[in-house]
Design an enzyme around this catalytic site. Structure first.
Site, PDB file in Angstrom:
ATOM      1  N   SER A 143      83.583 -13.085  -2.006  1.00  0.00           N
ATOM      2  CA  SER A 143      82.841 -14.354  -1.961  1.00  0.00           C
ATOM      3  C   SER A 143      83.557 -15.314  -1.012  1.00  0.00           C
ATOM      4  O   SER A 143      84.796 -15.263  -0.882  1.00  0.00           O
ATOM      5  CB  SER A 143      82.790 -14.988  -3.351  1.00  0.00           C
ATOM      6  OG  SER A 143      82.254 -16.298  -3.270  1.00  0.00           O
ATOM      7  N   TYR A 157      86.580 -18.040 -10.970  1.00  0.00           N
ATOM      8  CA  TYR A 157      85.799 -17.083 -10.164  1.00  0.00           C
ATOM      9  C   TYR A 157      86.428 -16.931  -8.779  1.00  0.00           C
ATOM     10  O   TYR A 157      86.611 -15.814  -8.271  1.00  0.00           O
ATOM     11  CB  TYR A 157      84.368 -17.599 -10.069  1.00  0.00           C
ATOM     12  CG  TYR A 157      83.453 -16.853  -9.116  1.00  0.00           C
ATOM     13  CD1 TYR A 157      82.801 -15.680  -9.519  1.00  0.00           C
ATOM     14  CD2 TYR A 157      83.212 -17.330  -7.827  1.00  0.00           C
ATOM     15  CE1 TYR A 157      81.952 -15.012  -8.653  1.00  0.00           C
ATOM     16  CE2 TYR A 157      82.363 -16.658  -6.961  1.00  0.00           C
ATOM     17  CZ  TYR A 157      81.735 -15.511  -7.371  1.00  0.00           C
ATOM     18  OH  TYR A 157      80.891 -14.857  -6.512  1.00  0.00           O
TER      19      TYR A 157
HETATM   20  P1  NAD Z   1      73.455 -11.261  -9.831  1.00  0.00           P
HETATM   21  O1  NAD Z   1      73.930 -11.979 -11.027  1.00  0.00           O
HETATM   22  O2  NAD Z   1      72.006 -11.270  -9.485  1.00  0.00           O
HETATM   23  O3  NAD Z   1      73.930  -9.738  -9.833  1.00  0.00           O
HETATM   24  C1  NAD Z   1      75.141  -9.302 -10.372  1.00  0.00           C
HETATM   25  C2  NAD Z   1      74.913  -7.947 -10.965  1.00  0.00           C
HETATM   26  O4  NAD Z   1      76.141  -7.460 -11.516  1.00  0.00           O
HETATM   27  C3  NAD Z   1      73.902  -7.999 -12.117  1.00  0.00           C
HETATM   28  O5  NAD Z   1      73.000  -6.925 -11.981  1.00  0.00           O
HETATM   29  C4  NAD Z   1      74.784  -7.819 -13.355  1.00  0.00           C
HETATM   30  O6  NAD Z   1      74.119  -7.203 -14.439  1.00  0.00           O
HETATM   31  C5  NAD Z   1      75.875  -6.924 -12.795  1.00  0.00           C
HETATM   32  N1  NAD Z   1      77.083  -6.936 -13.620  1.00  0.00           N
HETATM   33  C6  NAD Z   1      77.782  -8.016 -14.050  1.00  0.00           C
HETATM   34  N2  NAD Z   1      78.808  -7.627 -14.803  1.00  0.00           N
HETATM   35  C7  NAD Z   1      78.776  -6.268 -14.842  1.00  0.00           C
HETATM   36  C8  NAD Z   1      79.579  -5.281 -15.470  1.00  0.00           C
HETATM   37  N3  NAD Z   1      80.649  -5.608 -16.210  1.00  0.00           N
HETATM   38  N4  NAD Z   1      79.240  -3.979 -15.294  1.00  0.00           N
HETATM   39  C9  NAD Z   1      78.177  -3.631 -14.534  1.00  0.00           C
HETATM   40  N5  NAD Z   1      77.369  -4.523 -13.936  1.00  0.00           N
HETATM   41  C10 NAD Z   1      77.672  -5.837 -14.091  1.00  0.00           C
HETATM   42  O7  NAD Z   1      74.293 -11.884  -8.625  1.00  0.00           O
HETATM   43  P2  NAD Z   1      74.411 -11.563  -7.061  1.00  0.00           P
HETATM   44  O8  NAD Z   1      74.378 -12.862  -6.393  1.00  0.00           O
HETATM   45  O9  NAD Z   1      73.491 -10.474  -6.637  1.00  0.00           O
HETATM   46  O10 NAD Z   1      75.926 -11.053  -7.035  1.00  0.00           O
HETATM   47  C11 NAD Z   1      76.359  -9.818  -6.495  1.00  0.00           C
HETATM   48  C12 NAD Z   1      77.788  -9.984  -6.014  1.00  0.00           C
HETATM   49  O11 NAD Z   1      77.811 -10.941  -4.943  1.00  0.00           O
HETATM   50  C13 NAD Z   1      78.756 -10.503  -7.073  1.00  0.00           C
HETATM   51  O12 NAD Z   1      79.981  -9.837  -6.980  1.00  0.00           O
HETATM   52  C14 NAD Z   1      78.925 -11.965  -6.691  1.00  0.00           C
HETATM   53  O13 NAD Z   1      80.148 -12.481  -7.133  1.00  0.00           O
HETATM   54  C15 NAD Z   1      78.823 -11.889  -5.194  1.00  0.00           C
HETATM   55  N6  NAD Z   1      78.470 -13.170  -4.556  1.00  0.00           N
HETATM   56  C16 NAD Z   1      77.250 -13.748  -4.726  1.00  0.00           C
HETATM   57  C17 NAD Z   1      76.976 -14.957  -4.095  1.00  0.00           C
HETATM   58  C18 NAD Z   1      75.659 -15.666  -4.216  1.00  0.00           C
HETATM   59  O14 NAD Z   1      75.524 -16.766  -3.650  1.00  0.00           O
HETATM   60  N7  NAD Z   1      74.660 -15.117  -4.897  1.00  0.00           N
HETATM   61  C19 NAD Z   1      77.957 -15.572  -3.325  1.00  0.00           C
HETATM   62  C20 NAD Z   1      79.180 -14.963  -3.177  1.00  0.00           C
HETATM   63  C21 NAD Z   1      79.427 -13.748  -3.796  1.00  0.00           C
END
Ligand code: NAD
Length: 248
Positions: A143, A157
């Site tokens: 991130s 986080y």
């Molecule tokens: P999201 O919440 O839509 O997806 C996250 C997924 O991870 C979900 O399907 C959830 O069920 C799964 N998950 C969480 N804990 C888990 C576990 N213990 N075991 C298995 N699955 C698990 O969010 P997203 O935005 O698609 O996030 C995906 C990645 O991108 C994450 O690592 C997040 O930190 C990173 N990220 C997202 C953003 C953003 O702006 N959306 C920014 C920076 C980083």
């Protein structure tokens, strides 16, 4: 034979976009999910409609026994993993540090760091020639928070993603001689459900004015960077990070 990719947290958001793009690029895809079986099945069905090959595999990546079982299932259903995307991650509600308890930090570290560590270890145990493997690649979804620190919102986080970046650097050096590349992608502010779990569904739009490109990013824009890191064009890239953060 198709190459095999495992995408953790692949049932929605960035993970689902990575799984679908990977299938279009010819990978057989393991779509990991923790609780949303219906959503994971929908991703698999979507891939199959397009002529691709995918299976949904349940596991909480923070639990070692479940990770071991997930990789055994992947071995049986699709074959030895060639590509791992450590995408599963959690973000808890926005909060100042004085209100955070240690349990919250442990939960965040369990998924964002321990989960990624366990999956990377199982992947290395299959990719490394030390274990009869033929190399491979790993992408950790970090991130922009790892660099920014996320003050007044989620320093926990941000710290977990900083640890993930350090794991990426260390692993990349450790396993590069075995033909395994390890890289990271740092999304900025992307339109997914994650911001709602952070307690602010409208966060992406609120932040537009401070994002240099003046908009949030799409999951497809993150997936494109992730897939590039698995491509032949990225063959000399390891221990690197791509920021997909609108210039933040
Ligand atoms: P999201 O919440 O839509 O997806 C996250 C997924 O991870 C979900 O399907 C959830 O069920 C799964 N998950 C969480 N804990 C888990 C576990 N213990 N075991 C298995 N699955 C698990 O969010 P997203 O935005 O698609 O996030 C995906 C990645 O991108 C994450 O690592 C997040 O930190 C990173 N990220 C997202 C953003 C953003 O702006 N959306 C920014 C920076 C980083």
């Amino acid at each position: 034979m198709s190459k095999v990719m495992l995408v953790t947290g692949g049932s929605r958001g960035i993970g689902a976009a990575v799984a679908k793009l990977a299938a279009r690029r010819g990978y057989a895809v393991g779509v990991n999910y923790r609780t949303h079986a219906g959503a994971a099945d929908a991703v698999v069905a979507d891939i199959q409609r397009q002529g691709g090959h995918a299976v949904a595999i349940q596991a909480d990546v923070s639990q070692e026994d479940q990770v071991l079982q997930m990789f055994r299932t992947l071995d049986e259903r699709l074959g030895r993993v060639d590509a791992l995307v450590n995408n599963a991650g959690i973000l808890e509600k926005q909060m100042r540090v004085d209100d955070m308890d240690a349990d919250r930090l442990l939960r965040v570290l369990s998924t964002n760091v321990i989960g990624a560590f366990l999956c990377a270890r199982e992947a290395v145990r299959r990719m490394s020639p030390r274990h009869g493997g033929q190399g491979g690649a790993i992408v950790n979804v970090s991130s922009a928070a790892a660099r920014l620190g996320s003050p007044n919102e989620y320093v926990d986080y941000a710290a977990s993603k900083g640890a993930l970046d350090t794991l990426t650097i260390g692993l990349s050096k450790e396993v590069a001689p075995e033909g395994i590349r390890v890289n990271g992608v740092r999304p900025g502010t992307i339109y997914t459900d994650m911001h709602a779990s952070g307690g602010e569904p409208g966060r992406v739009d609120r932040l537009k004015s401070v994002i240099p490109l003046r908009r949030g990013g799409s999951v497809e824009e993150v997936a494109g960077a992730v897939l590039w890191l698995f491509s032949d064009e990225a063959g000399y890239t390891s221990g690197s990070f791509i920021d997909v953060s609108g210039g933040t």
